[in-house]
Design a protein around this motif. Sequence first.
Motif, PDB file in Angstrom:
ATOM      1  N   LEU A  90      -5.255   9.748  -9.258  1.00 53.77           N
ATOM      2  CA  LEU A  90      -5.714   8.376  -9.116  1.00 53.77           C
ATOM      3  C   LEU A  90      -6.135   7.777 -10.454  1.00 53.77           C
ATOM      4  O   LEU A  90      -5.957   6.578 -10.691  1.00 53.77           O
ATOM      5  N   GLN A  91      -6.685   8.599 -11.325  1.00 51.95           N
ATOM      6  CA  GLN A  91      -7.061   8.102 -12.648  1.00 51.95           C
ATOM      7  C   GLN A  91      -5.826   7.633 -13.413  1.00 51.95           C
ATOM      8  O   GLN A  91      -5.858   6.620 -14.124  1.00 51.95           O
ATOM      9  N   VAL A  92      -4.717   8.367 -13.271  1.00 54.16           N
ATOM     10  CA  VAL A  92      -3.464   7.965 -13.921  1.00 54.16           C
ATOM     11  C   VAL A  92      -2.953   6.668 -13.295  1.00 54.16           C
ATOM     12  O   VAL A  92      -2.538   5.744 -13.998  1.00 54.16           O
ATOM     13  N   ALA A  93      -2.980   6.579 -11.960  1.00 54.68           N
ATOM     14  CA  ALA A  93      -2.522   5.370 -11.272  1.00 54.68           C
ATOM     15  C   ALA A  93      -3.348   4.156 -11.668  1.00 54.68           C
ATOM     16  O   ALA A  93      -2.829   3.048 -11.828  1.00 54.68           O
ATOM     17  N   LYS A  94      -4.634   4.367 -11.851  1.00 57.04           N
ATOM     18  CA  LYS A  94      -5.533   3.269 -12.199  1.00 57.04           C
ATOM     19  C   LYS A  94      -5.186   2.671 -13.551  1.00 57.04           C
ATOM     20  O   LYS A  94      -5.305   1.455 -13.760  1.00 57.04           O
ATOM     21  N   THR A  95      -4.736   3.497 -14.488  1.00 62.15           N
ATOM     22  CA  THR A  95      -4.354   2.988 -15.813  1.00 62.15           C
ATOM     23  C   THR A  95      -3.134   2.079 -15.730  1.00 62.15           C
ATOM     24  O   THR A  95      -2.847   1.341 -16.675  1.00 62.15           O
ATOM     25  N   LYS A  96      -2.405   2.114 -14.612  1.00 63.98           N
ATOM     26  CA  LYS A  96      -1.231   1.275 -14.416  1.00 63.98           C
ATOM     27  C   LYS A  96      -1.580  -0.023 -13.691  1.00 63.98           C
ATOM     28  O   LYS A  96      -0.686  -0.769 -13.278  1.00 63.98           O
ATOM     29  N   GLY A  97      -2.877  -0.274 -13.517  1.00 66.01           N
ATOM     30  CA  GLY A  97      -3.307  -1.510 -12.877  1.00 66.01           C
ATOM     31  C   GLY A  97      -3.233  -1.481 -11.371  1.00 66.01           C
ATOM     32  O   GLY A  97      -3.237  -2.532 -10.720  1.00 66.01           O
ATOM     33  N   ILE A  98      -3.208  -0.297 -10.794  1.00 69.08           N
ATOM     34  CA  ILE A  98      -3.134  -0.149  -9.344  1.00 69.08           C
ATOM     35  C   ILE A  98      -4.548   0.047  -8.791  1.00 69.08           C
ATOM     36  O   ILE A  98      -5.357   0.771  -9.369  1.00 69.08           O
ATOM     37  N   LEU A 104       4.547   2.566  -6.893  1.00 70.06           N
ATOM     38  CA  LEU A 104       3.924   1.248  -6.925  1.00 70.06           C
ATOM     39  C   LEU A 104       4.200   0.548  -8.254  1.00 70.06           C
ATOM     40  O   LEU A 104       4.321  -0.679  -8.303  1.00 70.06           O
ATOM     41  N   GLU A 105       4.314   1.312  -9.297  1.00 73.39           N
ATOM     42  CA  GLU A 105       4.670   0.751 -10.603  1.00 73.39           C
ATOM     43  C   GLU A 105       6.077   0.147 -10.555  1.00 73.39           C
ATOM     44  O   GLU A 105       6.329  -0.934 -11.111  1.00 73.39           O
ATOM     45  N   LEU A 106       6.994   0.800  -9.851  1.00 70.50           N
ATOM     46  CA  LEU A 106       8.346   0.257  -9.693  1.00 70.50           C
ATOM     47  C   LEU A 106       8.332  -1.006  -8.836  1.00 70.50           C
ATOM     48  O   LEU A 106       9.088  -1.946  -9.102  1.00 70.50           O
ATOM     49  N   VAL A 107       7.464  -1.028  -7.816  1.00 71.21           N
ATOM     50  CA  VAL A 107       7.339  -2.227  -6.979  1.00 71.21           C
ATOM     51  C   VAL A 107       6.890  -3.410  -7.832  1.00 71.21           C
ATOM     52  O   VAL A 107       7.400  -4.530  -7.685  1.00 71.21           O
ATOM     53  N   ARG A 108       5.939  -3.180  -8.739  1.00 76.23           N
ATOM     54  CA  ARG A 108       5.446  -4.258  -9.599  1.00 76.23           C
ATOM     55  C   ARG A 108       6.598  -4.892 -10.392  1.00 76.23           C
ATOM     56  O   ARG A 108       6.635  -6.103 -10.594  1.00 76.23           O
ATOM     57  N   LYS A 109       7.517  -4.086 -10.856  1.00 81.08           N
ATOM     58  CA  LYS A 109       8.632  -4.600 -11.651  1.00 81.08           C
ATOM     59  C   LYS A 109       9.533  -5.531 -10.836  1.00 81.08           C
ATOM     60  O   LYS A 109      10.197  -6.414 -11.392  1.00 81.08           O
ATOM     61  N   LEU A 110       9.535  -5.318  -9.512  1.00 79.14           N
ATOM     62  CA  LEU A 110      10.398  -6.122  -8.648  1.00 79.14           C
ATOM     63  C   LEU A 110       9.712  -7.406  -8.172  1.00 79.14           C
ATOM     64  O   LEU A 110      10.370  -8.313  -7.664  1.00 79.14           O
ATOM     65  N   MET A 140       0.844  -1.201   0.000  1.00 79.82           N
ATOM     66  CA  MET A 140       0.000   0.000   0.000  1.00 79.82           C
ATOM     67  C   MET A 140       0.874   1.244   0.000  1.00 79.82           C
ATOM     68  O   MET A 140       1.973   1.249   0.563  1.00 79.82           O
ATOM     69  N   GLU A 141       0.357   2.305  -0.625  1.00 80.70           N
ATOM     70  CA  GLU A 141       1.042   3.597  -0.574  1.00 80.70           C
ATOM     71  C   GLU A 141       0.037   4.691  -0.251  1.00 80.70           C
ATOM     72  O   GLU A 141      -1.011   4.808  -0.891  1.00 80.70           O
ATOM     73  N   ILE A 142       0.375   5.488   0.741  1.00 81.76           N
ATOM     74  CA  ILE A 142      -0.427   6.643   1.126  1.00 81.76           C
ATOM     75  C   ILE A 142       0.076   7.843   0.336  1.00 81.76           C
ATOM     76  O   ILE A 142       1.268   8.122   0.305  1.00 81.76           O
ATOM     77  N   GLY A 143      -0.834   8.568  -0.310  1.00 80.23           N
ATOM     78  CA  GLY A 143      -0.425   9.685  -1.150  1.00 80.23           C
ATOM     79  C   GLY A 143       0.346   9.187  -2.356  1.00 80.23           C
ATOM     80  O   GLY A 143       1.455   9.626  -2.654  1.00 80.23           O
ATOM     81  N   CYS A 144      -0.256   8.262  -3.094  1.00 77.64           N
ATOM     82  CA  CYS A 144       0.458   7.568  -4.174  1.00 77.64           C
ATOM     83  C   CYS A 144       0.630   8.414  -5.431  1.00 77.64           C
ATOM     84  O   CYS A 144       1.386   8.052  -6.328  1.00 77.64           O
ATOM     85  N   GLY A 145      -0.084   9.559  -5.517  1.00 80.48           N
ATOM     86  CA  GLY A 145       0.024  10.370  -6.727  1.00 80.48           C
ATOM     87  C   GLY A 145      -0.359   9.558  -7.951  1.00 80.48           C
ATOM     88  O   GLY A 145      -1.386   8.881  -7.977  1.00 80.48           O
ATOM     89  N   ASP A 146       0.499   9.592  -8.970  1.00 76.45           N
ATOM     90  CA  ASP A 146       0.185   8.868 -10.209  1.00 76.45           C
ATOM     91  C   ASP A 146       0.616   7.410 -10.173  1.00 76.45           C
ATOM     92  O   ASP A 146       0.553   6.710 -11.183  1.00 76.45           O
ATOM     93  N   VAL A 206      -0.243 -10.369  -6.153  1.00 80.68           N
ATOM     94  CA  VAL A 206       0.123  -9.326  -5.199  1.00 80.68           C
ATOM     95  C   VAL A 206      -0.744  -8.091  -5.451  1.00 80.68           C
ATOM     96  O   VAL A 206      -0.860  -7.623  -6.581  1.00 80.68           O
ATOM     97  N   ARG A 207      -1.349  -7.571  -4.404  1.00 80.52           N
ATOM     98  CA  ARG A 207      -2.205  -6.386  -4.528  1.00 80.52           C
ATOM     99  C   ARG A 207      -1.377  -5.118  -4.343  1.00 80.52           C
ATOM    100  O   ARG A 207      -0.618  -4.995  -3.370  1.00 80.52           O
ATOM    101  N   LEU A 208      -1.511  -4.194  -5.254  1.00 77.61           N
ATOM    102  CA  LEU A 208      -0.890  -2.881  -5.154  1.00 77.61           C
ATOM    103  C   LEU A 208      -2.016  -1.872  -4.974  1.00 77.61           C
ATOM    104  O   LEU A 208      -2.860  -1.706  -5.853  1.00 77.61           O
ATOM    105  N   ILE A 209      -2.034  -1.204  -3.826  1.00 78.85           N
ATOM    106  CA  ILE A 209      -3.153  -0.331  -3.470  1.00 78.85           C
ATOM    107  C   ILE A 209      -2.616   1.055  -3.118  1.00 78.85           C
ATOM    108  O   ILE A 209      -1.695   1.181  -2.298  1.00 78.85           O
ATOM    109  N   GLY A 210      -3.167   2.078  -3.741  1.00 80.90           N
ATOM    110  CA  GLY A 210      -2.736   3.440  -3.456  1.00 80.90           C
ATOM    111  C   GLY A 210      -3.898   4.344  -3.113  1.00 80.90           C
ATOM    112  O   GLY A 210      -4.987   4.222  -3.674  1.00 80.90           O
TER     113      GLY A 210
END
Length: 213
Positions: free
Chosen positions: A157-165, A133-139, A123-129, A145-149
């Motif tokens: 959040l709309q930008v983050a959502k397009t990244k599958g978060i 979390l996108e970098l975490v996915r690469k690792l 999880m990330e608080i104040g995840c912005g775009d 694994v759930r990535l939640i922001g």
Amino acid sequence: MKVVDKLGMPLSGVRRSAFNLLNERVYNGSYRLVKIDQCFCGSREFKSLSRYDRFGLPFGTQMCTGCGLIALDKMLSENDLPSFYDDIYWPLVAGGTKIIHYDTSGFEAFIEPYINDDVKVVMEIGCGDGKKLELVRKLINQKGVRLIGSDFSEQALQVAKTKGIEVLMGGLEILKTAGKADILILSHVFEHLPNLRKALQDISDLIHPKSKI
């Protein structure tokens, strides 16, 4: 101690519009200002450091003489913060309509040692775009694994959502609806928290004994 009286950086375009909108909402009573007259340590003794923030807004900075914490001398009421972060924060900080993310250089190397097969929820608080979390996915190699922001900016959040978060509108409290985090990320966040004691309790509710913060 000299008090800084400079009015901040020159503003134009989008920044000036955001600046004016904030002042308008304070003036017409849509936003309420709260004076900070007591530190988290309990002291009420402060030394004033500046009278304006970097944008020239009348949010001064003061230092607690009891513990040395430096903080604002006033803030928007906690109820007004979601609207501020959704409507004003990014235009004022970024100077444009595009959502920016803070520098992530070094973040991947920092967090990589904590990524293992036991990590199922990040999880990330104040995840912005959602860049971190996108970098975490690469690792993370394993599936499921759930990535939640969470964030107060709908545009971010709309930008983050397009990244599958998975995205949630809000702050610490809204994340508690998603359960416990194996890894909880707070980056460029603590200086925004209006109540540190409450925030620490919320963080405690979001983690388990093996969580990494």
